[in-house]
Design a protein around this motif. Sequence first.
Motif, PDB file in Angstrom:
ATOM      1  N   SER B  60       0.824  -1.210   0.000  1.00  0.00           N
ATOM      2  CA  SER B  60       0.000   0.000   0.000  1.00  0.00           C
ATOM      3  C   SER B  60       0.861   1.265   0.000  1.00  0.00           C
ATOM      4  O   SER B  60       0.342   2.366  -0.021  1.00  0.00           O
ATOM      5  N   TRP B  61       2.159   1.104   0.057  1.00  0.00           N
ATOM      6  CA  TRP B  61       3.080   2.218  -0.146  1.00  0.00           C
ATOM      7  C   TRP B  61       3.980   1.860  -1.319  1.00  0.00           C
ATOM      8  O   TRP B  61       4.498   0.745  -1.383  1.00  0.00           O
ATOM      9  N   GLY B  62       4.188   2.816  -2.229  1.00  0.00           N
ATOM     10  CA  GLY B  62       5.019   2.508  -3.383  1.00  0.00           C
ATOM     11  C   GLY B  62       5.839   3.695  -3.834  1.00  0.00           C
ATOM     12  O   GLY B  62       6.536   4.315  -3.029  1.00  0.00           O
ATOM     13  N   PHE B  63       5.712   4.026  -5.103  1.00  0.00           N
ATOM     14  CA  PHE B  63       6.533   5.077  -5.704  1.00  0.00           C
ATOM     15  C   PHE B  63       6.479   6.392  -4.923  1.00  0.00           C
ATOM     16  O   PHE B  63       7.486   7.075  -4.798  1.00  0.00           O
ATOM     17  N   TYR B  64       5.314   6.764  -4.417  1.00  0.00           N
ATOM     18  CA  TYR B  64       5.189   8.094  -3.808  1.00  0.00           C
ATOM     19  C   TYR B  64       6.000   8.207  -2.530  1.00  0.00           C
ATOM     20  O   TYR B  64       6.653   9.228  -2.284  1.00  0.00           O
ATOM     21  N   ILE B  65       5.964   7.151  -1.726  1.00  0.00           N
ATOM     22  CA  ILE B  65       6.742   7.179  -0.487  1.00  0.00           C
ATOM     23  C   ILE B  65       8.240   7.103  -0.827  1.00  0.00           C
ATOM     24  O   ILE B  65       9.067   7.800  -0.233  1.00  0.00           O
ATOM     25  N   ILE B  66       8.567   6.275  -1.828  1.00  0.00           N
ATOM     26  CA  ILE B  66       9.970   6.188  -2.280  1.00  0.00           C
ATOM     27  C   ILE B  66      10.450   7.574  -2.721  1.00  0.00           C
ATOM     28  O   ILE B  66      11.520   8.038  -2.317  1.00  0.00           O
ATOM     29  N   ASN B  67       9.632   8.243  -3.544  1.00  0.00           N
ATOM     30  CA  ASN B  67      10.014   9.558  -4.059  1.00  0.00           C
ATOM     31  C   ASN B  67      10.156  10.587  -2.952  1.00  0.00           C
ATOM     32  O   ASN B  67      11.045  11.433  -2.992  1.00  0.00           O
ATOM     33  N   CYS B  68       9.268  10.519  -1.989  1.00  0.00           N
ATOM     34  CA  CYS B  68       9.338  11.466  -0.867  1.00  0.00           C
ATOM     35  C   CYS B  68      10.692  11.332  -0.181  1.00  0.00           C
ATOM     36  O   CYS B  68      11.400  12.320   0.009  1.00  0.00           O
ATOM     37  N   VAL B  69      11.067  10.092   0.155  1.00  0.00           N
ATOM     38  CA  VAL B  69      12.345   9.871   0.827  1.00  0.00           C
ATOM     39  C   VAL B  69      13.495  10.278  -0.095  1.00  0.00           C
ATOM     40  O   VAL B  69      14.453  10.934   0.331  1.00  0.00           O
ATOM     41  N   PHE B  70      13.381   9.939  -1.361  1.00  0.00           N
ATOM     42  CA  PHE B  70      14.464  10.183  -2.312  1.00  0.00           C
ATOM     43  C   PHE B  70      14.709  11.681  -2.529  1.00  0.00           C
ATOM     44  O   PHE B  70      15.834  12.169  -2.386  1.00  0.00           O
ATOM     45  N   PHE B  71      13.658  12.434  -2.844  1.00  0.00           N
ATOM     46  CA  PHE B  71      13.850  13.852  -3.171  1.00  0.00           C
ATOM     47  C   PHE B  71      14.233  14.667  -1.941  1.00  0.00           C
ATOM     48  O   PHE B  71      15.051  15.582  -2.025  1.00  0.00           O
ATOM     49  N   GLY B 341      16.473 -13.708  -4.582  1.00  0.00           N
ATOM     50  CA  GLY B 341      15.113 -13.894  -5.078  1.00  0.00           C
ATOM     51  C   GLY B 341      14.680 -12.860  -6.096  1.00  0.00           C
ATOM     52  O   GLY B 341      15.478 -12.368  -6.905  1.00  0.00           O
ATOM     53  N   ALA B 342      13.411 -12.498  -5.992  1.00  0.00           N
ATOM     54  CA  ALA B 342      12.786 -11.649  -7.013  1.00  0.00           C
ATOM     55  C   ALA B 342      13.448 -10.275  -7.106  1.00  0.00           C
ATOM     56  O   ALA B 342      13.486  -9.670  -8.178  1.00  0.00           O
ATOM     57  N   TYR B 343      13.947  -9.753  -5.989  1.00  0.00           N
ATOM     58  CA  TYR B 343      14.512  -8.409  -6.007  1.00  0.00           C
ATOM     59  C   TYR B 343      16.036  -8.414  -6.156  1.00  0.00           C
ATOM     60  O   TYR B 343      16.667  -7.362  -6.066  1.00  0.00           O
ATOM     61  N   ALA B 344      16.600  -9.607  -6.383  1.00  0.00           N
ATOM     62  CA  ALA B 344      18.063  -9.705  -6.475  1.00  0.00           C
ATOM     63  C   ALA B 344      18.640  -8.863  -7.618  1.00  0.00           C
ATOM     64  O   ALA B 344      19.664  -8.189  -7.417  1.00  0.00           O
ATOM     65  N   LEU B 390      14.027  -0.675  -2.711  1.00  0.00           N
ATOM     66  CA  LEU B 390      14.302  -1.963  -2.082  1.00  0.00           C
ATOM     67  C   LEU B 390      13.996  -1.946  -0.591  1.00  0.00           C
ATOM     68  O   LEU B 390      13.881  -3.003   0.036  1.00  0.00           O
ATOM     69  N   ILE B 391      13.900  -0.773  -0.007  1.00  0.00           N
ATOM     70  CA  ILE B 391      13.473  -0.703   1.393  1.00  0.00           C
ATOM     71  C   ILE B 391      11.953  -0.785   1.466  1.00  0.00           C
ATOM     72  O   ILE B 391      11.398  -1.553   2.236  1.00  0.00           O
ATOM     73  N   VAL B 392      11.284   0.022   0.621  1.00  0.00           N
ATOM     74  CA  VAL B 392       9.832   0.161   0.761  1.00  0.00           C
ATOM     75  C   VAL B 392       9.100  -1.075   0.234  1.00  0.00           C
ATOM     76  O   VAL B 392       8.286  -1.670   0.948  1.00  0.00           O
ATOM     77  N   VAL B 393       9.382  -1.460  -1.013  1.00  0.00           N
ATOM     78  CA  VAL B 393       8.506  -2.444  -1.654  1.00  0.00           C
ATOM     79  C   VAL B 393       8.665  -3.869  -1.097  1.00  0.00           C
ATOM     80  O   VAL B 393       7.668  -4.466  -0.694  1.00  0.00           O
ATOM     81  N   PRO B 394       9.897  -4.423  -1.008  1.00  0.00           N
ATOM     82  CA  PRO B 394       9.954  -5.770  -0.417  1.00  0.00           C
ATOM     83  C   PRO B 394       9.468  -5.781   1.033  1.00  0.00           C
ATOM     84  O   PRO B 394       8.857  -6.755   1.468  1.00  0.00           O
ATOM     85  N   GLY B 395       9.706  -4.686   1.751  1.00  0.00           N
ATOM     86  CA  GLY B 395       9.214  -4.598   3.129  1.00  0.00           C
ATOM     87  C   GLY B 395       7.706  -4.686   3.191  1.00  0.00           C
ATOM     88  O   GLY B 395       7.132  -5.227   4.131  1.00  0.00           O
TER      89      GLY B 395
END
Lengths: 261, 467
Positions: B60-71, B341-344, B390-395
Amino acid sequence: MTDRPEPIGPADPSRRRLLGAAVAGGAGLVAVPLAPIAFPEADAHASDPARQWAMVIDLRRCDGCKKCTDACQETHELPKSFEWIKVFEVTDDQGRRYFMPRPCFQCENAPCLRVCPVAATFRDEEGVVLVDQDKCIGCRMCMAACPYGARYFNYTDPPKPTHPFQHATPEFPVPQQKGTVGKCMFCVHRTEDGQLPACVEACGMKALWIGDLVEDVATNGDETVRLSRLIKDNDAFRYKEELGTQPRVWYIAGHGQDLDY
Amino acid sequence: MDARTRAEYVERAVWPIGRGDRNFWIAVVVLSALVAAGVFAWIYQLSNGLWVTGLNQKVSWGFYIINCVFFIGISYGGAITSAILRLTNAKWRAPLTRIAEATAVAALLVGAVFPIVDLGRPDRFLNVFLYAQVGSPIVWDVVAISTYAVASLVFLYLPLIPDMAVARDTLAPPPETVRPLLPEVAILRTPRSPVRARVLRGIYDALALGWKGTPAQERALARGIGIMAVLIIPLAVSVHSVLAWLFAVTVRAEWHSTIFAPLFVLGAMFSGVAAVIIVVAAMRKVYGLQRFITAKHFRYLSYLLVALGLAYVYFMVSEYLTEGYVFAEDTAPVLESLFTGAYAPAFWSFSLGGLVLPIVLAALPGRFPVARACVASALVIGGMWLKRFLIVVPGMANPVMPWDWGRYQPTWVEIAITTGAAAAIPLMLIVFFRFFPVMSVHEMEEVEAASEPSHAVPAAAFAGGAE
């Protein structure tokens, strides 16, 4: 002058008193403004409520028919993807299969409740964690926090309500609001009228028990038993007990499943 | 610095003010189109709801939360670079600080939008203030980000005050009624559209706050900048720590980590310094600042990048070693998905291409320091975005009920909004530096004489230069 205490140590008493007062005052200054907006759990048990709801799920009896899920979705007018009570099919280490219904555990130390920025998630007097969808901003922090995946976000509009003038409340959140989070709420709209939760009523195997910790009773619709005995005699466990969330839902194992989850 | 270099410096710094050329307009149009596409996607999402994204009940968290942390991380790097250079009184900082501070503000403005983009009910955002529950990390975020936003704006504005007076003087009407603050400025008084010049002049005059360069003003300014340089560091640390606690205070085993806050702070500095290197290189090329921003600057910034990168490697090893050694039941699935695995593929691309390779590139001595620094920085920026993914999505996808993994496939909406946001940063910087001096004129006294003539541009290249 008798009220002045005798010096009891090397330190100057007036200075000590001053320091004490300063510390107390400082702590008070910090605590006073925070008190009304501190964790809402603080007064969870403040009043003397009539009931404290709990649930016991007998895994020996569950045959995975998902009638509980259907009844829940019908009562709360939810789409099929919203499994507020979700029946997991589990295969244990020995390859045996069993079913595990998962409602919201109404944790006493609820992670979802603490992280809500607007206090849209709260606990009612009877220990049920409810969501005020008129307040919820849809940040989904609670979904990240819930260790059981019990919360569901309304990505789309809910199905059209059967009663067009129905106004949703936390106690009867029908229809759900798009853009907010919803979850199982032990059917408080039914229990307050003396009815069983929809899932308990629908369970043909009588595997679901709704109980009251105050009066120490539990019923599955057929029998009524002592809640504490039901838990103790059957070695009932709580899922992920080690997280310290204090769930209000107990499981009775019995298909030989591994108790150490 | 001799008079000629001074004159050139001032000319390069204030030349673009209020002008536009063809390249400028091409860049503005292209970037604006990308931003407009992002805005369109956001409007589409607002009118349809979050189902148009790839988010779902499990992830339920994806690109937007990633972008927030990133920018916001990028922003932090700009602020910290400038603060470090000021606090250590690095003599070579003068041509860099303005660019770093502006990058900090631009990236922050973009990053701060994403928590709102992510909301299911953005119309109720004000509830965060109305019903603020201090125990919630979201409330911490809102408080920390807004405090930091004010601080980074002040941090950009304070050193700009004396330059506003300079900019005002360059736009003075030809009959010179005003004696300019800097003698060099008189040379620059080239005719522009009189209306535009008058409007701009008024704005600069207001922003200069009556700057005359008196000793009292100089003292007050130096004190103010000094305080901000000290303040901005704990503020930026706090912003990135609370962003980390957004994850670390949950009971998800792969997030519930004590090292998360320092790891996030370091990651932010790492990607932010990389962003500063790229912006500095771009501005240097566009505005012809090779004489003042030399290979030496890039080597120093590369060292900073390498130091932060090595620290990040250390933190990451510390995290994965302790978790992987125990291999607890609840973290094991995520670690497995990352390593094998999938995110390797994403994980190893980040580890090798976004961490090891750029560190080697930036650390090696030898030729092409500018090009190497830029390539390394681009790799770091891409790698750090991947790392946040890799922090947000696999988590999120790691099953909390241990039987079903979540899946996440971003839609065009999320991709368009992300691209638009990324384009908004250079757009804001390009426009900003068309109105404000790209290098700090006031601090130029501290610029060392151009020491590497091989990178200097022949004086003849300066049209309308000092001669």
